[in-house]
Design a protein around this motif. Sequence first.
Motif, PDB file in Angstrom:
ATOM      1  N   TRP A  97       0.840  -1.206   0.000  1.00 47.33           N
ATOM      2  CA  TRP A  97       0.000   0.000   0.000  1.00 47.33           C
ATOM      3  C   TRP A  97       0.861   1.235   0.000  1.00 47.33           C
ATOM      4  N   PRO A  98       0.509   2.278  -0.760  1.00 46.10           N
ATOM      5  CA  PRO A  98      -0.608   2.318  -1.703  1.00 46.10           C
ATOM      6  C   PRO A  98      -0.333   1.404  -2.897  1.00 46.10           C
ATOM      7  N   GLY A  99      -1.382   0.744  -3.410  1.00 45.24           N
ATOM      8  CA  GLY A  99      -1.194  -0.128  -4.551  1.00 45.24           C
ATOM      9  C   GLY A  99      -2.370  -1.041  -4.785  1.00 45.24           C
ATOM     10  N   PRO A 100      -2.233  -1.956  -5.761  1.00 44.98           N
ATOM     11  CA  PRO A 100      -3.359  -2.777  -6.211  1.00 44.98           C
ATOM     12  C   PRO A 100      -3.596  -4.025  -5.367  1.00 44.98           C
ATOM     13  N   LEU A 101      -3.652  -3.857  -4.042  1.00 42.20           N
ATOM     14  CA  LEU A 101      -3.940  -4.952  -3.124  1.00 42.20           C
ATOM     15  C   LEU A 101      -5.118  -4.567  -2.243  1.00 42.20           C
ATOM     16  N   THR A 102      -6.111  -5.441  -2.168  1.00 42.58           N
ATOM     17  CA  THR A 102      -7.252  -5.287  -1.265  1.00 42.58           C
ATOM     18  C   THR A 102      -7.159  -6.346  -0.176  1.00 42.58           C
ATOM     19  N   LEU A 103      -7.353  -5.930   1.063  1.00 38.10           N
ATOM     20  CA  LEU A 103      -7.329  -6.849   2.195  1.00 38.10           C
ATOM     21  C   LEU A 103      -8.739  -7.001   2.756  1.00 38.10           C
ATOM     22  N   VAL A 104      -9.154  -8.236   2.967  1.00 36.32           N
ATOM     23  CA  VAL A 104     -10.437  -8.526   3.595  1.00 36.32           C
ATOM     24  C   VAL A 104     -10.162  -8.943   5.036  1.00 36.32           C
ATOM     25  N   GLY A 105     -10.689  -8.166   5.978  1.00 36.54           N
ATOM     26  CA  GLY A 105     -10.472  -8.456   7.391  1.00 36.54           C
ATOM     27  C   GLY A 105     -11.756  -8.325   8.175  1.00 36.54           C
ATOM     28  N   PRO A 106     -11.736  -8.702   9.457  1.00 35.19           N
ATOM     29  CA  PRO A 106     -12.927  -8.563  10.300  1.00 35.19           C
ATOM     30  C   PRO A 106     -13.336  -7.096  10.404  1.00 35.19           C
ATOM     31  N   LYS A 107     -14.613  -6.838  10.200  1.00 37.18           N
ATOM     32  CA  LYS A 107     -15.125  -5.468  10.251  1.00 37.18           C
ATOM     33  C   LYS A 107     -15.203  -5.004  11.702  1.00 37.18           C
ATOM     34  N   ARG A 108     -14.692  -3.825  11.961  1.00 41.00           N
ATOM     35  CA  ARG A 108     -14.790  -3.267  13.308  1.00 41.00           C
ATOM     36  C   ARG A 108     -16.236  -2.865  13.595  1.00 41.00           C
ATOM     37  N   THR A 109     -16.613  -2.989  14.858  1.00 41.26           N
ATOM     38  CA  THR A 109     -17.964  -2.593  15.250  1.00 41.26           C
ATOM     39  C   THR A 109     -17.891  -1.592  16.402  1.00 41.26           C
ATOM     40  N   PRO A 110     -18.723  -0.582  16.364  1.00 40.82           N
ATOM     41  CA  PRO A 110     -19.630  -0.261  15.255  1.00 40.82           C
ATOM     42  C   PRO A 110     -18.835   0.205  14.038  1.00 40.82           C
ATOM     43  N   SER A 111     -19.421   0.001  12.856  1.00 38.04           N
ATOM     44  CA  SER A 111     -18.732   0.370  11.618  1.00 38.04           C
ATOM     45  C   SER A 111     -19.436   1.550  10.963  1.00 38.04           C
ATOM     46  N   PRO A 112     -18.658   2.525  10.475  1.00 35.95           N
ATOM     47  CA  PRO A 112     -19.287   3.632   9.752  1.00 35.95           C
ATOM     48  C   PRO A 112     -19.772   3.235   8.356  1.00 35.95           C
ATOM     49  N   VAL A 113     -19.276   2.096   7.844  1.00 34.94           N
ATOM     50  CA  VAL A 113     -19.605   1.656   6.490  1.00 34.94           C
ATOM     51  C   VAL A 113     -21.004   1.058   6.475  1.00 34.94           C
ATOM     52  N   SER A 114     -21.796   1.421   5.475  1.00 40.57           N
ATOM     53  CA  SER A 114     -23.165   0.920   5.383  1.00 40.57           C
ATOM     54  C   SER A 114     -23.165  -0.595   5.198  1.00 40.57           C
ATOM     55  N   ASP A 115     -24.178  -1.249   5.762  1.00 42.45           N
ATOM     56  CA  ASP A 115     -24.306  -2.703   5.613  1.00 42.45           C
ATOM     57  C   ASP A 115     -24.441  -3.092   4.143  1.00 42.45           C
ATOM     58  N   LEU A 116     -25.031  -2.218   3.338  1.00 40.61           N
ATOM     59  CA  LEU A 116     -25.210  -2.526   1.928  1.00 40.61           C
ATOM     60  C   LEU A 116     -23.865  -2.638   1.225  1.00 40.61           C
ATOM     61  N   ALA A 117     -22.915  -1.756   1.560  1.00 39.50           N
ATOM     62  CA  ALA A 117     -21.583  -1.810   0.939  1.00 39.50           C
ATOM     63  C   ALA A 117     -20.862  -3.096   1.308  1.00 39.50           C
ATOM     64  N   ALA A 118     -21.098  -3.600   2.520  1.00 38.82           N
ATOM     65  CA  ALA A 118     -20.465  -4.836   2.975  1.00 38.82           C
ATOM     66  C   ALA A 118     -21.297  -6.061   2.642  1.00 38.82           C
ATOM     67  N   ALA A 119     -22.437  -5.852   1.950  1.00 42.13           N
ATOM     68  CA  ALA A 119     -23.346  -6.948   1.591  1.00 42.13           C
ATOM     69  C   ALA A 119     -23.766  -7.750   2.819  1.00 42.13           C
ATOM     70  N   GLY A 120     -23.859  -7.064   3.972  1.00 44.12           N
ATOM     71  CA  GLY A 120     -24.328  -7.718   5.185  1.00 44.12           C
ATOM     72  C   GLY A 120     -23.323  -8.631   5.852  1.00 44.12           C
ATOM     73  N   LEU A 121     -22.074  -8.627   5.388  1.00 48.35           N
ATOM     74  CA  LEU A 121     -21.054  -9.524   5.944  1.00 48.35           C
ATOM     75  C   LEU A 121     -20.420  -8.928   7.202  1.00 48.35           C
ATOM     76  N   ASP A 122     -19.774  -9.798   7.994  1.00 46.34           N
ATOM     77  CA  ASP A 122     -19.024  -9.341   9.162  1.00 46.34           C
ATOM     78  C   ASP A 122     -17.591  -8.966   8.796  1.00 46.34           C
ATOM     79  N   SER A 123     -17.246  -9.147   7.534  1.00 45.87           N
ATOM     80  CA  SER A 123     -15.926  -8.772   7.034  1.00 45.87           C
ATOM     81  C   SER A 123     -16.058  -7.588   6.089  1.00 45.87           C
ATOM     82  N   LEU A 124     -14.925  -6.977   5.755  1.00 43.16           N
ATOM     83  CA  LEU A 124     -14.934  -5.822   4.870  1.00 43.16           C
ATOM     84  C   LEU A 124     -13.662  -5.837   4.024  1.00 43.16           C
ATOM     85  N   ALA A 125     -13.822  -5.455   2.755  1.00 36.94           N
ATOM     86  CA  ALA A 125     -12.686  -5.356   1.838  1.00 36.94           C
ATOM     87  C   ALA A 125     -12.212  -3.905   1.787  1.00 36.94           C
TER      88      ALA A 125
END
Length: 327
Positions: A97-125
């Motif tokens: 980073w910065p660069g073309p790598l995405t990491l999927v990790g456990p989503k912190r709670t509470p999360s500012p990211v909408s559930d729709l963006a995370a597709a309702g998952l407990d993880s986030l990319a």
Amino acid sequence: MTRPSPPPETPILPADDPDALDQAVGILKAGGCVAVPTETVYGLACDATNPQAVAGVYEAKGRPSFNPLICHVDTLERAGSLIQLEDLGLALAAQFWPGPLTLVGPKRTPSPVSDLAAAGLDSLAVRVPRSDTLRTLVQRLDAPLAAPSANASGAISPTKAEHVKDSLNGRIHLILDGGACPVGVESTIVSVLDQTHPEILRPGGVARDALEAVSGVMRRPAQTNHSAPTAPGQLTSHYAPSASVRLNATQPEAGEAYLGFGAQPKREDIVFFDLSPSGDLVEAAANLFTGLRWLDRVSDRIAVAPIPETGLGEAINDRLRRAAAER
């Protein structure tokens, strides 16, 4: 605040124009979506914390709501506020980073990211892109930007501003033109949900051998879950042209256009696009979607030359298999 309707004709403005950036920030704050250049492909950015804005991106793309989005941020610190990055995630971030790598990790709670963006998952990319434009927009908005590729869902990803307009004109609010994307395929997605068994969920702009030099051996992509992918780009039919695609073709058949790799004899009776005359996989990755898009305009059948599975060839072949899948 009511989300603004896109204009009938989507404007294209230079990404390095301060007035264009001001306009983009205003659109994002109002819940609109803006196509932004990155090193991989053009992304369709919206405020990831605004459910209406995220819904607008799904609507513009015609994207299945179960397919999660990548959240783009400007710093490692902001990434760490969205997902838990332990030793392995931090080591990969430090290297790529910065660069073309995405990491999927456990989503912190509470999360500012909408559930729709995370597709309702407990993880986030999450990704920190190389794009100055995208990082600047994140900083000025002070929020992560959800940004899938800026094209109709399942279609060929855009590597130039005009590709975005061809696909989404009148469906989005603004296109920022930063020229051609140098990497040309999407980011590599790595799951660090299991620190001891990291997994490549989607091959992409960072090759496996480079990742494994940091992490050790990574698991191969798991079998695609057709109904509930855990990361973007896992649908079997994806990145697909309208034309049928035949892989590992050493020669085109009658009526086929040919997507070549390496020095190929250019016959006058076929339509031909060479991903890399010298057999350079980096050049081939940068040209992949442009070549598919061009051949798709002139033929309803595309034959594709064999591509090595080494280095970026893994990502190229992943995209080609999805382009060739039944749909």
